[in-house]
Design an enzyme around this catalytic site. Structure first.
Site, PDB file in Angstrom:
ATOM      1  N   HIS A 164       0.811  -1.223   0.000  1.00 38.77           N
ATOM      2  CA  HIS A 164       0.000   0.000   0.000  1.00 38.77           C
ATOM      3  C   HIS A 164       0.846   1.276   0.000  1.00 38.77           C
ATOM      4  CE1 HIS A 164      -3.685  -2.204   0.376  1.00 38.77           C
ATOM      5  NE2 HIS A 164      -3.378  -2.702   1.554  1.00 38.77           N
ATOM      6  N   ASP A 200      -2.850 -10.446  -2.532  1.00 40.26           N
ATOM      7  CA  ASP A 200      -3.458 -10.001  -1.284  1.00 40.26           C
ATOM      8  C   ASP A 200      -4.929  -9.658  -1.518  1.00 40.26           C
ATOM      9  OD1 ASP A 200      -2.235  -8.642   1.510  1.00 40.26           O
ATOM     10  OD2 ASP A 200      -4.087  -7.703   0.827  1.00 40.26           O
ATOM     11  N   HIS A 202      -6.467  -7.099  -0.516  1.00 42.96           N
ATOM     12  CA  HIS A 202      -6.590  -5.663  -0.749  1.00 42.96           C
ATOM     13  C   HIS A 202      -5.682  -5.235  -1.903  1.00 42.96           C
ATOM     14  CE1 HIS A 202      -7.527  -6.424   3.549  1.00 42.96           C
ATOM     15  NE2 HIS A 202      -8.567  -5.655   3.247  1.00 42.96           N
ATOM     16  N   ASP A 289      -4.712 -12.868   3.292  1.00 47.38           N
ATOM     17  CA  ASP A 289      -5.973 -12.404   3.868  1.00 47.38           C
ATOM     18  C   ASP A 289      -7.164 -12.729   2.972  1.00 47.38           C
ATOM     19  OD1 ASP A 289      -4.941 -10.633   2.038  1.00 47.38           O
ATOM     20  OD2 ASP A 289      -5.209  -8.845   3.262  1.00 47.38           O
TER      21      ASP A 289
END
Length: 347
Positions: A164, A200, A202, A289
């Site tokens: 991120h 991931d 996200h 995740d």
């Protein structure tokens, strides 16, 4: 498989984060890496080594110098504001929005904290920079060992995660973009085109932003649909790159509730795209995740599915650097992450 391990990761251990309107204990905790390490050692999957000496000049190839300077000195500035700050983490309170200037660097530390942060869920503390810097060294070392050392694969086991973090911002628990560091290191060793594949839950908004106008690094991501899931403001399918990078950004957003059958089909599409651009090496942002029990995500992958994921990644036939990212079902994160690595190693 060789694992490059960040033995400084626990220096970053946030107390609280802002989550849905309240301060809650951090989801991103040192135990995440500890579980992965213990599972690696239990299965005897390969040696764990410390990172090599790292030239931090590489960081300036993927991050803006003024951002790196801020992160390196942020804790000292935070404590200098008020001695009591030494006992609490730094979280931003202000952010520039549309119409405000971001080219001028404020003298106020709280203003600069907000300038460089995009959320209030990423606490910064005394050890954050040391942990993040060592994480970058792990990613760089893993890339160097794969290419210069002739290894088929290597795993950078580190936290805080990185995908991120953009060229000049942090957030999503990330300060330095480890996958971007690995990709740049591979480019610097002579790989003509590198692919970064983010699995991931996200979207890897920071990685996308860093390489969006470059054709030498192809970015592909499978993730929760940004209409409903963090980080919300990037990750749509129509984001294809810009300038020289047009056509080298490939987002595959998926709805909440996606199971492994649908997820695996999307992975195949992403790998087909990587083959078409003739990538010479692969960096995998390995977030787990996507697991059905993850507390802040929404896919329905099971532990055995990660073995199949590793097998599919191996079929790409590329030298591969795995970089550890998310996964917040802490008790299961070790099994799930190592299943990917074992599935890969067995093919």
């Amino acid at each position: 498989m060789l694992t490059i391990y960040n033995d400084q990761h626990a220096l970053h251990q946030g107390k609280v984060e802002m989550f849905r309107g309240e301060l809650v204990p951090c989801f991103e905790v040192p135990a995440r890496v500890d579980h992965v390490r213990h599972e690696l050692e239990r299965r005897g999957l390969g040696p764990l080594q410390a990172p090599d000496a790292f030239d931090e000049a590489l960081l300036a190839k993927v991050h803006a110098p003024r951002y790196l300077d801020f992160i390196a000195h942020a804790w000292d500035e935070w404590v200098a504001l008020d001695a009591a700050n030494a006992t609490r983490d730094a979280l931003p309170s202000y952010w520039p929005t549309r119409g405000m200037r971001t080219d001028v660097l404020p003298k106020s530390f709280p203003a600069r904290l907000g300038l460089f942060a995009f959320d209030a869920g990423t606490p910064l503390m005394a050890g954050s920079w040391t942990a993040a810097r060592h994480g970058a060294a792990c990613a760089w070392t893993a890339a160097q060992r794969v290419i210069a050392g002739g290894e088929r694969s290597a795993f950078a086991l580190t936290r805080p995660p990185g995908h991120h973090a953009g060229a000049d911002f942090f957030g999503g628990y990330c300060f330095v973009n480890n996958a971007a560091v690995a990709a740049q290191a591979l480019r610097d060793t002579g790989v003509e085109r590198v692919a970064v594949l983010d699995v991931d839950y996200h979207h890897g908004n920071g990685t996308q932003a860093i390489f969006y106008e470059r054709s030498d690094v192809h970015f592909a991501s499978l993730h929760g649909d940004p209409f409903t899931d963090y980080p919300y403001y990037l990750g749509h399918a129509d984001e294809r790159g810009a300038g020289k990078g047009e056509g080298f950004n490939h987002n595959l957003p998926l709805p909440r509730g996606t199971d492994f059958t649908a997820w695996r089909a999307a992975l195949g599409t992403a790998l087909d795209g990587i083959a078409k651009v003739k990538a010479g090496a692969l960096v995998v942002s390995l977030g787990v995740d996507t697991f059905e029990g993850d507390p802040i995500s929404g896919f329905r992958l099971k532990s055995d599915d990660y073995l199949r994921m590793g097998e599919d990644l191996a079929r790409a036939g590329l030298p591969t650097v795995f970089v550890f990212e998310g996964g917040y079902a802490v008790a299961e994160v070790g099994v799930n992450a190592v299943n990917v690595l074992e599935g890969f190693a067995q093919k």
